[in-house]
Design a protein around this motif. Sequence first.
Motif, short mmCIF file in Angstrom:
data_model
loop_
_atom_site.label_atom_id
_atom_site.label_comp_id
_atom_site.label_asym_id
_atom_site.label_seq_id
_atom_site.Cartn_x
_atom_site.Cartn_y
_atom_site.Cartn_z
N UNK A 1 0.84 -1.20 0.00
CA UNK A 1 0.00 0.00 0.00
C UNK A 1 0.88 1.25 0.00
N UNK A 2 1.93 1.23 0.80
CA UNK A 2 2.85 2.37 0.84
C UNK A 2 3.43 2.64 -0.55
N UNK A 3 3.87 1.60 -1.23
CA UNK A 3 4.41 1.77 -2.59
C UNK A 3 3.35 2.35 -3.52
N UNK B 1 1.35 2.44 8.61
CA UNK B 1 1.68 3.53 7.71
C UNK B 1 0.77 4.70 8.06
N UNK B 2 1.35 5.82 8.43
CA UNK B 2 0.56 6.98 8.84
C UNK B 2 0.71 8.13 7.85
N UNK C 1 4.53 8.83 8.93
CA UNK C 1 5.45 7.77 9.32
C UNK C 1 5.45 6.71 8.22
N UNK C 2 6.62 6.36 7.75
CA UNK C 2 6.77 5.27 6.77
C UNK C 2 6.34 3.97 7.47
N UNK C 3 6.13 2.87 6.74
CA UNK C 3 5.75 1.63 7.40
C UNK C 3 6.71 1.27 8.53
N UNK D 1 -5.61 12.31 10.40
CA UNK D 1 -4.59 11.28 10.43
C UNK D 1 -5.20 9.93 10.04
N UNK D 2 -4.52 9.24 9.12
CA UNK D 2 -4.99 7.95 8.61
C UNK D 2 -3.90 6.91 8.86
#
Length: 129
Positions: free
Chosen positions: A81-83, A106-107, A94-96, A115-116
């Motif tokens: 998801x981050x990618x 992952x924030x 915040x990265x994973x 904030x998610x």
Amino acid sequence: MNFVSIRIITGDVARLVNFYERATGVRANWSNEDFAELRTASATLAIASTRTVPLFAPGAAHPADNRSVIIEFLVDDVDSVHRNLTGFVGDFVNEPTTMPWGNRSLLFRDPDGNLVNFFTPVASAAVQR
């Protein structure tokens, strides 16, 4: 009692709905231009315009004014998801990161500053929960 939804009040419903559709892959169901819902198997994210606030209580909610709630989504693979969100989400808070309670999180903030947290349980105790 069942917890069924959280509602975000925003000054721009279309912008926020588009953001959450892209971030989650869930299509919104629109009731009208002032209200849409992204429904998942366990809960609903409702997004409503400031014009809906007086229907509940005038002045009771203000858009883009939250600094105390984290909207959380359980995902299969937070690193993937981050990618996928890199380049779409402005800045990640915040990265994973693997948290002490066993979730990899992952924030980031949505366009209104909410904030998610997208997270994946990775420790055996977290997976069992």
